[in-house]
Scaffold this active site. Structure first.
Site, PDB file in Angstrom:
ATOM      1  N   ASP A  90     -69.234 -46.342 -58.857  1.00 31.06           N
ATOM      2  CA  ASP A  90     -68.742 -44.983 -58.576  1.00 31.06           C
ATOM      3  C   ASP A  90     -69.683 -44.309 -57.592  1.00 31.06           C
ATOM      4  OD1 ASP A  90     -67.794 -42.133 -59.062  1.00 31.06           O
ATOM      5  OD2 ASP A  90     -66.675 -43.144 -60.651  1.00 31.06           O
ATOM      6  N   TYR A 146     -50.320 -37.645 -51.740  1.00 26.85           N
ATOM      7  CA  TYR A 146     -50.887 -38.488 -52.802  1.00 26.85           C
ATOM      8  C   TYR A 146     -49.876 -39.548 -53.235  1.00 26.85           C
ATOM      9  CZ  TYR A 146     -52.351 -39.751 -57.570  1.00 26.85           C
ATOM     10  OH  TYR A 146     -52.692 -40.437 -58.715  1.00 26.85           O
TER      11      TYR A 146
HETATM   12  N1  NAD Z   1     -54.796 -38.745 -64.430  1.00 25.35           N
HETATM   13  C1  NAD Z   1     -53.562 -39.050 -64.138  1.00 25.35           C
HETATM   14  O1  NAD Z   1     -52.609 -38.367 -64.592  1.00 25.35           O
HETATM   15  C2  NAD Z   1     -53.248 -40.240 -63.259  1.00 25.35           C
HETATM   16  C3  NAD Z   1     -51.910 -40.642 -63.174  1.00 25.35           C
HETATM   17  C4  NAD Z   1     -51.583 -41.728 -62.376  1.00 25.35           C
HETATM   18  C5  NAD Z   1     -52.564 -42.406 -61.684  1.00 25.35           C
HETATM   19  N2  NAD Z   1     -53.852 -41.990 -61.762  1.00 25.35           N
HETATM   20  C6  NAD Z   1     -54.852 -42.734 -60.990  1.00 25.35           C
HETATM   21  O2  NAD Z   1     -55.838 -43.226 -61.867  1.00 25.35           O
HETATM   22  C7  NAD Z   1     -57.096 -43.299 -61.188  1.00 25.35           C
HETATM   23  C8  NAD Z   1     -58.154 -42.561 -61.983  1.00 25.35           C
HETATM   24  O3  NAD Z   1     -57.752 -41.202 -62.101  1.00 25.35           O
HETATM   25  P1  NAD Z   1     -58.471 -40.150 -63.081  1.00 25.35           P
HETATM   26  O4  NAD Z   1     -57.399 -39.295 -63.616  1.00 25.35           O
HETATM   27  O5  NAD Z   1     -59.387 -40.849 -63.990  1.00 25.35           O
HETATM   28  O6  NAD Z   1     -59.291 -39.300 -61.984  1.00 25.35           O
HETATM   29  P2  NAD Z   1     -60.738 -38.630 -62.079  1.00 25.35           P
HETATM   30  O7  NAD Z   1     -60.822 -37.685 -60.941  1.00 25.35           O
HETATM   31  O8  NAD Z   1     -60.968 -38.122 -63.452  1.00 25.35           O
HETATM   32  O9  NAD Z   1     -61.730 -39.865 -61.836  1.00 25.35           O
HETATM   33  C9  NAD Z   1     -61.727 -40.529 -60.597  1.00 25.35           C
HETATM   34  C10 NAD Z   1     -63.027 -41.293 -60.444  1.00 25.35           C
HETATM   35  O10 NAD Z   1     -63.000 -41.931 -59.140  1.00 25.35           O
HETATM   36  C11 NAD Z   1     -64.263 -41.698 -58.530  1.00 25.35           C
HETATM   37  N3  NAD Z   1     -64.153 -41.746 -57.062  1.00 25.35           N
HETATM   38  C12 NAD Z   1     -63.533 -40.847 -56.250  1.00 25.35           C
HETATM   39  N4  NAD Z   1     -63.701 -41.196 -54.967  1.00 25.35           N
HETATM   40  C13 NAD Z   1     -64.446 -42.329 -54.962  1.00 25.35           C
HETATM   41  C14 NAD Z   1     -64.954 -43.168 -53.944  1.00 25.35           C
HETATM   42  N5  NAD Z   1     -64.748 -42.896 -52.632  1.00 25.35           N
HETATM   43  N6  NAD Z   1     -65.657 -44.265 -54.305  1.00 25.35           N
HETATM   44  C15 NAD Z   1     -65.884 -44.544 -55.606  1.00 25.35           C
HETATM   45  N7  NAD Z   1     -65.446 -43.785 -56.620  1.00 25.35           N
HETATM   46  C16 NAD Z   1     -64.738 -42.686 -56.295  1.00 25.35           C
HETATM   47  C17 NAD Z   1     -64.682 -40.320 -59.017  1.00 25.35           C
HETATM   48  O11 NAD Z   1     -66.072 -40.099 -58.821  1.00 25.35           O
HETATM   49  C18 NAD Z   1     -64.267 -40.394 -60.487  1.00 25.35           C
HETATM   50  O12 NAD Z   1     -65.272 -40.957 -61.292  1.00 25.35           O
HETATM   51  C19 NAD Z   1     -56.853 -42.736 -59.798  1.00 25.35           C
HETATM   52  O13 NAD Z   1     -56.616 -43.790 -58.887  1.00 25.35           O
HETATM   53  C20 NAD Z   1     -55.608 -41.904 -59.973  1.00 25.35           C
HETATM   54  O14 NAD Z   1     -54.904 -41.743 -58.770  1.00 25.35           O
HETATM   55  C21 NAD Z   1     -54.214 -40.923 -62.540  1.00 25.35           C
END
Ligand code: NAD
Length: 267
Positions: free
Chosen positions: A39, A161
């Site tokens: 991360d 997105y």
């Molecule tokens: N939460 C939801 O409802 C949801 C739904 C569908 C898909 N997703 C996908 O699931 C994944 C995780 O989402 P989340 O809800 O845990 O988000 P979050 O924002 O809580 O966590 C995202 C993590 O990715 C890390 N990150 C961001 N940019 C980065 C980079 N350039 N390099 C390395 N790490 C990086 C952040 O530091 C963080 O730890 C994402 O790909 C998101 O698009 C989430």
């Protein structure tokens, strides 16, 4: 033998410091895998790696910006060096910058493209290179990418997105085809999570209210539940368990697949 087990496997989870990534890391560890948390968030990532290690597996942290190719080379090398191999790669890191289409900022679109599309593609690239027979790990494996229900339905405020998550879906299929046809021994699949109230999910609920798409964030969440046949929001463990399945031998004949984990919201 329990085919859902991951004992002896070595996994790398991007965006593993918090949210879904941290939950996925924990679930992989509970299944027996050693886990590298990767991360841009260093203190949070180290704390998550320590928490995962307390489950009784090896767990380490490496700083990785998924948009940076040199970071990828170093993170894969660190995983193979510190965990002893690489069998599972979860491309979970992602960002969401919400906007109405009428207000879209090209800089935000480019940033999401970079992290969500380029970052995932670089992960698959370096994961396949390491896991294929000629690679530094060399034993084949499983790559799981985080797409989204947003790739399958129209959801307001997240046009750009959603496009990035549709891209992840298509990239998954092409990578699975190439890997299969070229005998890499690496399966490539994705999941389509529904709405999970992580930092990202709750931020979107706030944005929905800010853009006038819901009376307040609570109403935005209730609206999501209203279009979800199973009648609730997603939980981190719902998504994490699906990733464990795709990482494990239980899914040995699945590649190029996308698994909805959304309570039916995306059907
Ligand atoms: N939460 C939801 O409802 C949801 C739904 C569908 C898909 N997703 C996908 O699931 C994944 C995780 O989402 P989340 O809800 O845990 O988000 P979050 O924002 O809580 O966590 C995202 C993590 O990715 C890390 N990150 C961001 N940019 C980065 C980079 N350039 N390099 C390395 N790490 C990086 C952040 O530091 C963080 O730890 C994402 O790909 C998101 O698009 C989430």
């Amino acid at each position: 033998m329990n085919r859902f087990e991951l004992v002896g496997r070595k996994a790398l989870v991007t965006g593993g410091a918090r949210g879904l990534g941290a939950g996925i890391a924990e679930a992989l560890a509970r299944a027996g895998a050693a886990v590298m948390i990767a991360d841009v968030l260093e203190p949070e990532g180290k704390a998550t790696a320590d928490a995962v290690a307390r489950l009784g597996v090896i767990s380490r942290f490496v700083r990785l910006d998924v948009t940076d190719e040199a970071d990828w080379e170093a993170a894969i090398a660190a995983t193979i060096g510190e965990l002893g191999g690489l069998d599972v790669l979860v491309n979970n890191a992602g960002i969401l910058i919400a906007s109405l289409v009428v207000d879209v900022d090209p800089a935000d679109v480019r940033r999401m493209n970079d992290v969500n599309i380029v970052g995932t593609l670089l992960g698959i690239k370096h994961g396949l290179r390491a896991m294929r027979p000629s690679g530094a790990a060399g034993g084949g494996g499983s790559i799981v990418n985080l797409s989204s229900a947003a790739a399958t339905i129209a959801f307001p405020a997240i046009a750009a997105y959603s496009a990035t998550k549709s891209a992840v879906d298509r990239i998954t299929r092409v990578a699975a085809q190439e890997s299969g046809k070229l005998g890499y021994g690496v399966r490539v699949n994705c999941v389509y999570p529904g709405f999970v109230p992580t930092g990202m999910g709750l931020g979107l609920a706030d944005d929905m209210a800010r853009f006038g798409l819901a009376a307040d964030p609570e109403t935005a969440l209730a609206d999501v539940i209203g279009v979800t046949p199973l009648g609730r929001l997603g939980e981190i463990a719902d998504v994490a368990d699906a990733v464990v399945f795709l990482a494990s031998d239980a899914s040995r004949f699945c590649t190029g697949a996308g698994v909805p984990v959304d309570g039916g919201m995306g059907m």
